[in-house]
Design a protein around this motif. Sequence first.
Motif, mmCIF file in Angstrom:
data_model
loop_
_atom_site.group_PDB
_atom_site.id
_atom_site.type_symbol
_atom_site.label_atom_id
_atom_site.label_comp_id
_atom_site.label_asym_id
_atom_site.label_seq_id
_atom_site.Cartn_x
_atom_site.Cartn_y
_atom_site.Cartn_z
ATOM 1 N N PRO A 6 0.841 -1.198 0.000
ATOM 2 C CA PRO A 6 0.000 0.000 0.000
ATOM 3 C C PRO A 6 0.876 1.248 0.000
ATOM 4 O O PRO A 6 2.103 1.172 0.146
ATOM 5 N N ASP A 7 0.252 2.392 -0.128
ATOM 6 C CA ASP A 7 0.956 3.657 0.035
ATOM 7 C C ASP A 7 1.370 3.767 1.496
ATOM 8 O O ASP A 7 0.525 3.944 2.388
ATOM 9 N N LEU A 8 2.661 3.658 1.756
ATOM 10 C CA LEU A 8 3.134 3.606 3.137
ATOM 11 C C LEU A 8 2.960 4.926 3.870
ATOM 12 O O LEU A 8 3.002 4.961 5.099
ATOM 13 N N THR A 9 2.766 6.009 3.159
ATOM 14 C CA THR A 9 2.533 7.299 3.825
ATOM 15 C C THR A 9 1.078 7.470 4.242
ATOM 16 O O THR A 9 0.737 8.444 4.904
ATOM 17 N N ASP A 10 0.221 6.522 3.870
ATOM 18 C CA ASP A 10 -1.212 6.586 4.167
ATOM 19 C C ASP A 10 -1.526 5.643 5.323
ATOM 20 O O ASP A 10 -1.539 4.424 5.145
ATOM 21 N N PRO A 11 -1.780 6.151 6.521
ATOM 22 C CA PRO A 11 -2.006 5.260 7.666
ATOM 23 C C PRO A 11 -3.233 4.375 7.502
ATOM 24 O O PRO A 11 -3.271 3.259 8.041
ATOM 25 N N THR A 12 -4.231 4.837 6.774
ATOM 26 C CA THR A 12 -5.431 4.016 6.571
ATOM 27 C C THR A 12 -5.096 2.770 5.764
ATOM 28 O O THR A 12 -5.523 1.655 6.116
ATOM 29 N N ALA A 13 -4.334 2.928 4.704
ATOM 30 C CA ALA A 13 -3.964 1.785 3.880
ATOM 31 C C ALA A 13 -3.093 0.807 4.654
ATOM 32 O O ALA A 13 -3.251 -0.423 4.535
ATOM 33 N N VAL A 14 -2.173 1.338 5.466
ATOM 34 C CA VAL A 14 -1.314 0.475 6.278
ATOM 35 C C VAL A 14 -2.139 -0.269 7.317
ATOM 36 O O VAL A 14 -1.973 -1.484 7.524
ATOM 37 N N LEU A 15 -3.070 0.427 7.959
ATOM 38 C CA LEU A 15 -3.892 -0.203 8.985
ATOM 39 C C LEU A 15 -4.774 -1.298 8.394
ATOM 40 O O LEU A 15 -4.940 -2.365 8.998
ATOM 41 N N GLN A 16 -5.355 -1.066 7.242
ATOM 42 C CA GLN A 16 -6.173 -2.106 6.621
ATOM 43 C C GLN A 16 -5.374 -3.379 6.430
ATOM 44 O O GLN A 16 -5.867 -4.479 6.700
#
Length: 403
Positions: A6-16
Amino acid sequence: MLNALPDLTDPTAVLQRLVHCPSVTPDDAGALATLEQLLLPLGFAVARPVFTEAGTADIANLFARSGTAGPHLTFAGHTDVVPPGNTADWKHPPFSGIIEDGELYGRGAVDMKGGIACFVAALARHHARGGLPPGQVSLLITGDEEGPAVNGTVKLLAWAAERGEKFDACVVGEPTNPAALGDMIKIGRRGSLSGTVTVRGVQGHVAYPHLADNPVRGLMALMDALLAEPLDSGNDRFQASNLEITALDTFGNVSTNVIPGRASASFNIRFNDEWTPESLSAEIERRLALAAGNRRWRGERDEPLAFDVAFRPNPSDAFLTSDAALTKALSEAVQSVTGRVPALSTSGGTSDARFIKDHCPVVEFGLVGKTMHMSNERVALSDLETLTEIYDAFIARWFAAHA
Protein backbone atom coordinates in the motif's frame (compact mmCIF):
# COMPACT_ATOMS: atom_id res chain seq x y z
CA MET A 1 3.20 -13.30 -0.22
CA LEU A 2 1.48 -9.97 0.02
CA ASN A 3 0.09 -8.18 -2.98
CA ALA A 4 1.61 -4.85 -3.99
CA LEU A 5 2.47 -2.71 -1.00
CA PRO A 6 0.00 0.00 0.00
CA ASP A 7 0.96 3.66 0.03
CA LEU A 8 3.13 3.61 3.14
CA THR A 9 2.53 7.30 3.82
CA ASP A 10 -1.21 6.59 4.17
CA PRO A 11 -2.01 5.26 7.67
CA THR A 12 -5.43 4.02 6.57
CA ALA A 13 -3.96 1.78 3.88
CA VAL A 14 -1.31 0.47 6.28
CA LEU A 15 -3.89 -0.20 8.99
CA GLN A 16 -6.17 -2.11 6.62
CA ARG A 17 -3.30 -4.42 5.78
CA LEU A 18 -2.62 -5.09 9.47
CA VAL A 19 -6.29 -5.52 10.44
CA HIS A 20 -6.69 -8.21 7.78
CA CYS A 21 -4.46 -10.45 9.93
CA PRO A 22 -6.65 -12.14 12.61
CA SER A 23 -3.85 -12.05 15.17
CA VAL A 24 -5.74 -13.02 18.32
CA THR A 25 -3.22 -13.80 21.07
CA PRO A 26 -1.16 -16.00 20.74
CA ASP A 27 -1.72 -16.47 16.99
CA ASP A 28 0.40 -14.09 14.93
CA ALA A 29 -1.64 -14.85 11.77
CA GLY A 30 0.90 -13.12 9.55
CA ALA A 31 0.75 -9.73 11.29
CA LEU A 32 4.48 -9.46 11.93
CA ALA A 33 5.38 -10.68 8.46
CA THR A 34 3.09 -7.98 7.11
CA LEU A 35 4.76 -5.35 9.27
CA GLU A 36 8.19 -6.53 8.18
CA GLN A 37 7.26 -6.12 4.51
CA LEU A 38 6.02 -2.62 5.24
CA LEU A 39 9.25 -1.63 6.97
CA LEU A 40 11.82 -3.11 4.60
CA PRO A 41 11.26 -0.49 1.86
CA LEU A 42 11.91 2.21 4.46
CA GLY A 43 15.41 0.88 5.07
CA PHE A 44 14.79 -1.02 8.30
CA ALA A 45 16.69 -4.15 9.26
CA VAL A 46 14.13 -6.54 10.73
CA ALA A 47 14.44 -9.51 13.09
CA ARG A 48 11.56 -11.66 14.26
CA PRO A 49 12.64 -13.63 17.34
CA VAL A 50 10.30 -16.25 18.77
CA PHE A 51 10.36 -16.79 22.52
CA THR A 52 9.15 -19.80 24.41
CA GLU A 53 8.57 -20.93 27.96
CA ALA A 54 7.13 -24.12 29.39
CA GLY A 55 3.39 -23.94 29.92
CA THR A 56 2.90 -20.97 27.59
CA ALA A 57 2.44 -20.54 23.86
CA ASP A 58 5.41 -19.65 21.66
CA ILE A 59 5.22 -15.97 20.72
CA ALA A 60 6.60 -14.22 17.64
CA ASN A 61 8.01 -10.73 18.12
CA LEU A 62 9.61 -8.10 15.90
CA PHE A 63 12.55 -5.75 16.27
CA ALA A 64 13.29 -3.35 13.43
CA ARG A 65 15.98 -0.67 13.38
CA SER A 66 17.13 2.08 11.04
CA GLY A 67 20.50 3.73 11.61
CA THR A 68 23.55 2.44 13.43
CA ALA A 69 24.72 5.29 15.64
CA GLY A 70 23.53 8.38 17.43
CA PRO A 71 20.47 8.98 19.65
CA HIS A 72 18.08 6.06 19.64
CA LEU A 73 14.31 6.53 19.67
CA THR A 74 12.16 3.41 19.86
CA PHE A 75 8.44 2.87 19.33
CA ALA A 76 6.80 -0.01 21.20
CA GLY A 77 3.52 -1.75 20.59
CA HIS A 78 1.75 -5.00 19.87
CA THR A 79 0.06 -6.63 16.90
CA ASP A 80 -1.88 -9.17 18.95
CA VAL A 81 -5.54 -8.41 19.65
CA VAL A 82 -8.28 -9.65 21.96
CA PRO A 83 -10.89 -12.03 20.53
CA PRO A 84 -13.68 -10.34 18.57
CA GLY A 85 -16.42 -11.97 20.65
CA ASN A 86 -19.74 -12.68 19.00
CA THR A 87 -19.20 -11.74 15.36
CA ALA A 88 -22.95 -11.31 14.96
CA ASP A 89 -22.61 -8.19 17.11
CA TRP A 90 -20.30 -6.60 14.54
CA LYS A 91 -21.61 -4.31 11.83
CA HIS A 92 -18.79 -5.55 9.58
CA PRO A 93 -16.59 -8.65 9.89
CA PRO A 94 -14.02 -7.96 12.62
CA PHE A 95 -10.97 -8.50 10.40
CA SER A 96 -12.31 -6.87 7.24
CA GLY A 97 -10.97 -3.34 7.70
CA ILE A 98 -14.09 -2.02 5.98
CA ILE A 99 -14.49 1.76 5.85
CA GLU A 100 -17.91 3.31 6.37
CA ASP A 101 -18.84 6.93 7.12
CA GLY A 102 -15.23 7.92 7.59
CA GLU A 103 -14.39 5.14 10.05
CA LEU A 104 -12.37 1.95 9.67
CA TYR A 105 -13.85 -1.10 11.41
CA GLY A 106 -11.76 -3.95 12.74
CA ARG A 107 -10.39 -5.65 15.81
CA GLY A 108 -7.17 -3.87 16.69
CA ALA A 109 -8.05 -0.70 14.79
CA VAL A 110 -7.62 1.26 18.03
CA ASP A 111 -5.75 -1.19 20.29
CA MET A 112 -3.26 -0.96 18.82
CA LYS A 113 -2.62 -1.69 15.17
CA GLY A 114 -3.82 1.84 14.46
CA GLY A 115 -0.95 3.32 16.47
CA ILE A 116 1.55 1.11 14.65
CA ALA A 117 0.10 2.10 11.27
CA CYS A 118 0.42 5.80 12.11
CA PHE A 119 4.02 5.42 13.22
CA VAL A 120 4.91 3.50 10.05
CA ALA A 121 3.21 6.21 7.96
CA ALA A 122 5.13 8.92 9.83
CA LEU A 123 8.39 7.10 9.13
CA ALA A 124 7.40 6.75 5.47
CA ARG A 125 6.80 10.51 5.23
CA HIS A 126 10.25 11.20 6.62
CA HIS A 127 11.65 8.69 4.14
CA ALA A 128 9.83 10.37 1.26
CA ARG A 129 11.28 13.75 2.29
CA GLY A 130 14.81 12.41 2.18
CA GLY A 131 15.19 10.20 5.21
CA LEU A 132 14.99 10.10 8.97
CA PRO A 133 16.94 12.57 11.09
CA PRO A 134 20.49 11.44 12.00
CA GLY A 135 20.36 8.74 14.63
CA GLN A 136 18.53 5.48 15.20
CA VAL A 137 14.84 4.64 15.10
CA SER A 138 13.52 1.23 16.06
CA LEU A 139 10.27 -0.62 16.63
CA LEU A 140 9.74 -3.11 19.47
CA ILE A 141 6.59 -5.01 18.56
CA THR A 142 5.26 -8.02 20.45
CA GLY A 143 2.50 -10.54 19.90
CA ASP A 144 1.90 -11.13 23.61
CA GLU A 145 0.63 -7.88 25.15
CA GLU A 146 -3.01 -8.94 25.37
CA GLY A 147 -2.00 -12.34 26.75
CA PRO A 148 0.16 -13.40 29.70
CA ALA A 149 3.02 -11.11 28.58
CA VAL A 150 5.57 -13.85 29.27
CA ASN A 151 7.16 -14.34 25.86
CA GLY A 152 6.75 -10.79 24.63
CA THR A 153 8.21 -7.42 25.54
CA VAL A 154 10.21 -8.57 28.59
CA LYS A 155 12.13 -11.14 26.58
CA LEU A 156 12.33 -8.91 23.52
CA LEU A 157 14.00 -6.19 25.59
CA ALA A 158 16.45 -8.72 27.05
CA TRP A 159 17.13 -10.07 23.55
CA ALA A 160 17.85 -6.55 22.29
CA ALA A 161 20.10 -5.75 25.25
CA GLU A 162 22.14 -8.89 24.64
CA ARG A 163 22.81 -7.55 21.13
CA GLY A 164 24.01 -4.22 22.41
CA GLU A 165 20.86 -2.20 21.73
CA LYS A 166 20.51 0.84 23.98
CA PHE A 167 17.48 3.09 23.84
CA ASP A 168 17.40 6.76 24.77
CA ALA A 169 13.60 7.14 24.79
CA CYS A 170 10.48 5.20 23.94
CA VAL A 171 6.93 6.00 22.88
CA VAL A 172 4.30 3.31 23.37
CA GLY A 173 1.43 3.68 20.91
CA GLU A 174 -1.39 2.56 23.19
CA PRO A 175 -4.72 4.45 22.88
CA THR A 176 -4.26 7.05 25.62
CA ASN A 177 -6.77 9.73 24.65
CA PRO A 178 -10.16 9.55 26.41
CA ALA A 179 -12.21 11.76 24.08
CA ALA A 180 -10.11 13.50 21.41
CA LEU A 181 -6.60 13.29 20.03
CA GLY A 182 -4.40 15.57 22.07
CA ASP A 183 -6.20 15.05 25.37
CA MET A 184 -3.60 13.00 27.23
CA ILE A 185 -0.06 11.68 27.34
CA LYS A 186 0.65 8.95 29.84
CA ILE A 187 3.89 9.71 31.69
CA GLY A 188 3.57 6.90 34.22
CA ARG A 189 1.30 4.19 35.51
CA ARG A 190 0.08 2.90 38.81
CA GLY A 191 1.36 -0.50 39.85
CA SER A 192 -0.73 -3.66 39.90
CA LEU A 193 -0.84 -6.35 42.57
CA SER A 194 -3.23 -9.30 42.52
CA GLY A 195 -3.95 -11.97 45.09
CA THR A 196 -6.40 -14.57 46.35
CA VAL A 197 -7.56 -15.11 49.92
CA THR A 198 -8.80 -18.62 50.75
CA VAL A 199 -10.65 -19.46 53.94
CA ARG A 200 -10.80 -23.09 55.10
CA GLY A 201 -13.92 -24.36 56.82
CA VAL A 202 -15.78 -27.62 57.34
CA GLN A 203 -18.42 -28.72 54.85
CA GLY A 204 -21.78 -29.66 56.25
CA HIS A 205 -25.57 -29.49 56.05
CA VAL A 206 -27.08 -26.03 56.38
CA ALA A 207 -29.64 -27.40 58.85
CA TYR A 208 -26.83 -28.51 61.21
CA PRO A 209 -24.46 -25.53 61.27
CA HIS A 210 -22.98 -26.59 64.63
CA LEU A 211 -21.40 -29.54 62.83
CA ALA A 212 -19.82 -27.35 60.12
CA ASP A 213 -17.73 -24.21 59.81
CA ASN A 214 -18.94 -21.90 57.06
CA PRO A 215 -15.89 -20.28 55.42
CA VAL A 216 -18.03 -17.65 53.69
CA ARG A 217 -18.62 -15.95 57.04
CA GLY A 218 -14.91 -15.60 57.59
CA LEU A 219 -14.22 -14.57 54.02
CA MET A 220 -16.72 -11.73 54.28
CA ALA A 221 -14.99 -10.48 57.42
CA LEU A 222 -11.59 -10.57 55.75
CA MET A 223 -12.81 -8.77 52.65
CA ASP A 224 -14.45 -6.13 54.80
CA ALA A 225 -11.08 -5.59 56.50
CA LEU A 226 -9.40 -5.03 53.13
CA LEU A 227 -12.05 -2.58 51.95
CA ALA A 228 -12.88 -0.70 55.15
CA GLU A 229 -10.01 1.80 55.14
CA PRO A 230 -8.53 3.55 52.07
CA LEU A 231 -4.99 2.52 51.26
CA ASP A 232 -4.04 6.17 50.75
CA SER A 233 -5.51 9.42 49.45
CA GLY A 234 -3.29 9.82 46.39
CA ASN A 235 -0.82 12.61 45.73
CA ASP A 236 0.01 15.23 43.13
CA ARG A 237 1.53 12.54 40.89
CA PHE A 238 -1.01 9.72 41.15
CA GLN A 239 -4.62 9.12 42.03
CA ALA A 240 -5.45 7.10 45.14
CA SER A 241 -4.63 3.42 45.29
CA ASN A 242 -7.67 1.22 44.81
CA LEU A 243 -8.53 -2.37 45.76
CA GLU A 244 -11.30 -4.22 43.95
CA ILE A 245 -12.62 -7.72 44.63
CA THR A 246 -12.74 -9.43 41.26
CA ALA A 247 -13.96 -12.98 41.90
CA LEU A 248 -15.65 -15.15 44.55
CA ASP A 249 -15.47 -18.93 44.60
CA THR A 250 -16.85 -21.76 46.74
CA PHE A 251 -14.97 -24.40 44.75
CA GLY A 252 -17.83 -26.01 42.91
CA ASN A 253 -20.43 -25.89 45.64
CA VAL A 254 -23.73 -25.39 43.81
CA SER A 255 -26.14 -26.87 46.35
CA THR A 256 -28.21 -24.45 48.37
CA ASN A 257 -28.34 -26.84 51.34
CA VAL A 258 -24.60 -27.48 51.64
CA ILE A 259 -22.18 -25.33 53.60
CA PRO A 260 -19.00 -25.17 51.48
CA GLY A 261 -15.69 -26.43 52.80
CA ARG A 262 -13.64 -23.60 51.25
CA ALA A 263 -14.28 -20.12 49.97
CA SER A 264 -11.99 -17.69 48.23
CA ALA A 265 -11.94 -14.15 46.94
CA SER A 266 -9.56 -12.70 44.37
CA PHE A 267 -8.59 -9.04 44.31
CA ASN A 268 -6.54 -6.58 42.32
CA ILE A 269 -4.95 -3.38 43.60
CA ARG A 270 -3.87 -0.50 41.40
CA PHE A 271 -1.42 1.37 43.59
CA ASN A 272 0.53 4.60 43.43
CA ASP A 273 4.15 5.37 44.25
CA GLU A 274 3.47 5.53 47.98
CA TRP A 275 3.69 1.74 47.90
CA THR A 276 5.95 -0.95 46.55
CA PRO A 277 4.66 -4.47 45.84
CA GLU A 278 6.50 -5.59 48.98
CA SER A 279 5.13 -2.92 51.32
CA LEU A 280 1.62 -3.33 49.93
CA SER A 281 1.70 -7.11 50.31
CA ALA A 282 2.77 -6.64 53.92
CA GLU A 283 -0.14 -4.24 54.52
CA ILE A 284 -2.63 -6.69 53.06
CA GLU A 285 -1.27 -9.48 55.25
CA ARG A 286 -1.43 -7.20 58.31
CA ARG A 287 -5.07 -6.31 57.73
CA LEU A 288 -6.03 -9.94 57.14
CA ALA A 289 -4.20 -11.20 60.23
CA LEU A 290 -5.80 -8.51 62.40
CA ALA A 291 -9.27 -9.34 61.10
CA ALA A 292 -8.74 -13.08 61.52
CA GLY A 293 -7.66 -12.63 65.11
CA ASN A 294 -10.63 -10.44 65.97
CA ARG A 295 -13.37 -12.60 64.46
CA ARG A 296 -14.59 -16.12 65.05
CA TRP A 297 -16.44 -18.56 62.84
CA ARG A 298 -19.50 -18.46 65.02
CA GLY A 299 -20.28 -16.88 68.34
CA GLU A 300 -20.06 -20.19 70.21
CA ARG A 301 -16.64 -21.11 68.79
CA ASP A 302 -13.23 -19.91 69.92
CA GLU A 303 -11.14 -20.80 66.89
CA PRO A 304 -9.78 -17.87 64.82
CA LEU A 305 -10.26 -17.88 61.08
CA ALA A 306 -8.04 -20.29 59.16
CA PHE A 307 -6.98 -18.64 55.91
CA ASP A 308 -4.12 -18.10 53.52
CA VAL A 309 -3.33 -15.41 50.97
CA ALA A 310 -1.42 -16.01 47.74
CA PHE A 311 -0.13 -13.13 45.63
CA ARG A 312 0.27 -13.55 41.90
CA PRO A 313 3.88 -13.40 40.74
CA ASN A 314 5.43 -10.53 38.79
CA PRO A 315 3.47 -7.55 40.14
CA SER A 316 3.92 -4.24 38.36
CA ASP A 317 5.64 -1.31 40.06
CA ALA A 318 4.27 2.20 39.89
CA PHE A 319 6.50 4.45 37.83
CA LEU A 320 6.78 8.04 36.69
CA THR A 321 8.81 9.28 33.71
CA SER A 322 10.70 12.49 34.37
CA ASP A 323 12.48 12.90 31.01
CA ALA A 324 11.69 16.54 30.24
CA ALA A 325 13.01 16.42 26.69
CA LEU A 326 10.80 13.46 25.80
CA THR A 327 7.59 14.87 27.25
CA LYS A 328 8.36 18.34 25.86
CA ALA A 329 8.93 17.08 22.31
CA LEU A 330 5.74 15.04 22.34
CA SER A 331 3.63 17.72 24.03
CA GLU A 332 4.81 20.36 21.56
CA ALA A 333 4.11 18.02 18.64
CA VAL A 334 0.58 17.40 19.91
CA GLN A 335 -0.07 21.10 20.40
CA SER A 336 1.37 22.05 17.01
CA VAL A 337 -0.96 19.63 15.21
CA THR A 338 -4.13 19.74 17.32
CA GLY A 339 -3.93 23.05 19.18
CA ARG A 340 -4.51 21.16 22.45
CA VAL A 341 -2.20 21.11 25.45
CA PRO A 342 -2.24 17.45 26.51
CA ALA A 343 -2.65 16.49 30.15
CA LEU A 344 0.33 14.58 31.53
CA SER A 345 -1.38 11.70 33.31
CA THR A 346 -0.67 8.50 35.25
CA SER A 347 -4.29 7.31 35.23
CA GLY A 348 -5.65 4.07 33.87
CA GLY A 349 -4.35 0.54 33.79
CA THR A 350 -1.03 -1.00 32.90
CA SER A 351 0.82 -1.53 29.64
CA ASP A 352 4.16 -2.85 28.45
CA ALA A 353 5.61 0.52 29.45
CA ARG A 354 6.01 -1.10 32.88
CA PHE A 355 8.78 -3.26 31.39
CA ILE A 356 10.33 -0.61 29.14
CA LYS A 357 10.83 1.86 32.01
CA ASP A 358 13.73 -0.31 33.23
CA HIS A 359 15.57 0.31 29.94
CA CYS A 360 14.85 3.95 29.07
CA PRO A 361 12.41 6.81 29.70
CA VAL A 362 8.99 5.95 28.28
CA VAL A 363 5.70 7.73 27.59
CA GLU A 364 2.50 6.56 25.95
CA PHE A 365 0.47 8.32 23.30
CA GLY A 366 -1.94 6.91 20.72
CA LEU A 367 -5.48 6.98 19.46
CA VAL A 368 -8.78 7.65 21.24
CA GLY A 369 -9.65 4.53 23.20
CA LYS A 370 -13.45 4.66 23.26
CA THR A 371 -14.06 1.47 21.25
CA MET A 372 -11.05 -0.67 22.20
CA HIS A 373 -11.95 -4.28 23.05
CA MET A 374 -15.59 -3.61 22.06
CA SER A 375 -17.66 -5.05 19.26
CA ASN A 376 -17.41 -2.71 16.26
CA GLU A 377 -14.01 -1.42 17.31
CA ARG A 378 -13.30 1.38 14.87
CA VAL A 379 -11.23 4.48 14.27
CA ALA A 380 -11.93 7.71 12.43
CA LEU A 381 -9.77 8.13 9.34
CA SER A 382 -9.25 11.75 10.38
CA ASP A 383 -7.74 10.53 13.67
CA LEU A 384 -5.34 8.26 11.81
CA GLU A 385 -4.14 11.23 9.79
CA THR A 386 -3.85 13.46 12.85
CA LEU A 387 -1.88 10.89 14.85
CA THR A 388 0.46 10.36 11.89
CA GLU A 389 1.09 14.10 11.75
CA ILE A 390 1.78 14.14 15.50
CA TYR A 391 4.25 11.26 15.28
CA ASP A 392 5.88 12.90 12.27
CA ALA A 393 6.34 16.17 14.15
CA PHE A 394 7.48 14.40 17.31
CA ILE A 395 10.22 12.44 15.53
CA ALA A 396 11.63 15.65 14.07
CA ARG A 397 11.42 17.53 17.39
CA TRP A 398 12.96 14.72 19.46
CA PHE A 399 15.96 14.30 17.18
CA ALA A 400 16.42 18.07 16.92
CA ALA A 401 16.62 18.22 20.71
CA HIS A 402 19.29 15.49 20.69
CA ALA A 403 21.36 16.82 17.79
